[in-house]
Write an enzyme that holds these catalytic residues in place. Structure first.
Site, mmCIF file in Angstrom:
data_model
loop_
_atom_site.group_PDB
_atom_site.id
_atom_site.type_symbol
_atom_site.label_atom_id
_atom_site.label_comp_id
_atom_site.label_asym_id
_atom_site.label_seq_id
_atom_site.Cartn_x
_atom_site.Cartn_y
_atom_site.Cartn_z
ATOM 1 C CG ASP A 25 27.607 20.034 51.315
ATOM 2 O OD1 ASP A 25 28.288 19.603 50.372
ATOM 3 O OD2 ASP A 25 27.687 21.208 51.732
ATOM 4 C CB SER A 26 27.421 16.222 46.791
ATOM 5 O OG SER A 26 27.923 15.037 47.368
ATOM 6 C CG ASP A 64 30.813 18.096 53.128
ATOM 7 O OD1 ASP A 64 32.026 18.197 53.411
ATOM 8 O OD2 ASP A 64 30.380 18.056 51.964
ATOM 9 C CE LYS A 94 34.444 17.879 51.866
ATOM 10 N NZ LYS A 94 33.666 18.991 51.280
ATOM 11 C CD GLU A 96 31.714 23.873 50.418
ATOM 12 O OE1 GLU A 96 31.414 24.997 49.967
ATOM 13 O OE2 GLU A 96 31.131 22.831 50.073
ATOM 14 C CD GLU A 163 34.185 20.470 43.907
ATOM 15 O OE1 GLU A 163 34.101 20.431 45.150
ATOM 16 O OE2 GLU A 163 33.218 20.265 43.143
HETATM 17 O O1 KIV Z 1 29.866 17.271 49.009
HETATM 18 C C1 KIV Z 1 30.692 16.594 48.389
HETATM 19 O O2 KIV Z 1 30.380 15.533 47.835
HETATM 20 C C2 KIV Z 1 32.074 17.076 48.313
HETATM 21 C C3 KIV Z 1 32.977 16.433 47.319
HETATM 22 C C4 KIV Z 1 32.740 16.990 45.965
HETATM 23 C C5 KIV Z 1 34.400 16.571 47.710
HETATM 24 O O3 KIV Z 1 32.412 17.983 49.000
#
Ligand code: KIV
Length: 247
Positions: A25-26, A64, A94, A96, A163
């Site tokens: 989600d970055s 994510d 994924k 969090e 992280e």
């Molecule tokens: O969203 C993302 O790119 C991430 C990475 C930093 C692992 O979760």
């Protein structure tokens, strides 16, 4: 593992030979211009995940789950995660954190046949509480993170991203857990490493302190494009006394 946000970045990551591509989600910050990962929607993540999938030939992909797609109860989380598996060819999702509610959701996902990757330490979806600071810097926080990691293993996560935590803590996690621990800003002692591709390529305006750029991608691209613009501006004007072709 490298992140990808569209077909082109997926192709770069696969050609580089990574084991896994993450549609992180970055992409809210990298591709959509947001200041945090919070605004990206489920629809937008699905849209980008489908593009990443089209850029991959064989590399497995994890997506994510965006903010608020799994914090409002297990039913909604299963529906959201299920869409990634149904509408893209991703291998898993994924999430969090490891609060009791998150563990409950993960348990439901795993028991619904959806592979889950965990993410502890600096969790950007909690930026309003944690900031972007290094996490688990004191012994109490480190013990808490170890407990959380064990819980993620217990509910059946297949891997864990860790992280921006001290390297010694990340190594300890790798020794204690059976699941693979994939680090970012967590030292060299992890089972694997993950990076946001745009950070490595020097394409992000705010470079995280723990992820150095390997090239000045932004500078190189700007140089190439402005060179082209100048070449057009200084090109000789077309002759006007010739009839235009195909007229
Ligand atoms: O969203 C993302 O790119 C991430 C990475 C930093 C692992 O979760």
């Amino acid at each position: 593992m490298l992140t990808a946000w569209d077909a082109l970045s997926a192709h770069w990551a696969e050609a580089a030979g990574v084991d896994l591509v993450l549609v992180g989600d970055s992409l809210a910050m990298v591709a959509l211009g947001h200041a945090t990962t919070l605004p990206v929607t489920l629809e937008a993540m699905l849209h980008h995940a489908a593009a990443v999938e089209r850029g991959l030939q064989h590399t497995p992909m994890v997506c994510d789950l965006p903010f608020l797609s799994y914090q409002c109860g297990a039913d909604r989380a299963v529906a959201a995660a299920g869409r990634f598996l149904k509408e893209t060819q991703c291998e898993g999702v994924k999430l969090e954190g490891a609060e009791p509610e998150t563990l409950e959701v993960m348990d439901r996902l795993v028991r619904s046949g959806i592979p889950v990757m965990g993410h502890l330490g600096l969790t950007p979806q909690s930026v309003r509480q944690l900031g972007y600071r290094r996490q688990a810097t004191d012994p109490v926080a480190q013990e808490r993170l170890l407990l959380q990691a064990r819980e993620l293993q217990r509910v059946g996560c297949f891997a864990l991203v860790i992280e921006h935590v001290p390297a010694a803590l990340a190594s300890r996690l790798c020794h204690e857990l059976h699941l693979p621990v994939i680090g970012i800003g967590a030292g060299d002692g992890c089972d694997g490493q993950v990076r946001v591709s745009a950070d490595l390529l020097g394409l992000t305006p705010q470079q995280p302190p723990f992820s150095k750029a390997l090239i000045d991608g932004d500078g190189l691209i700007q140089q190439a494009l402005s060179q082209w613009v100048r070449s057009i501006q200084h090109a000789p004007a077309p002759a006007t006394d010739q009839p235009a072709p195909h007229c």
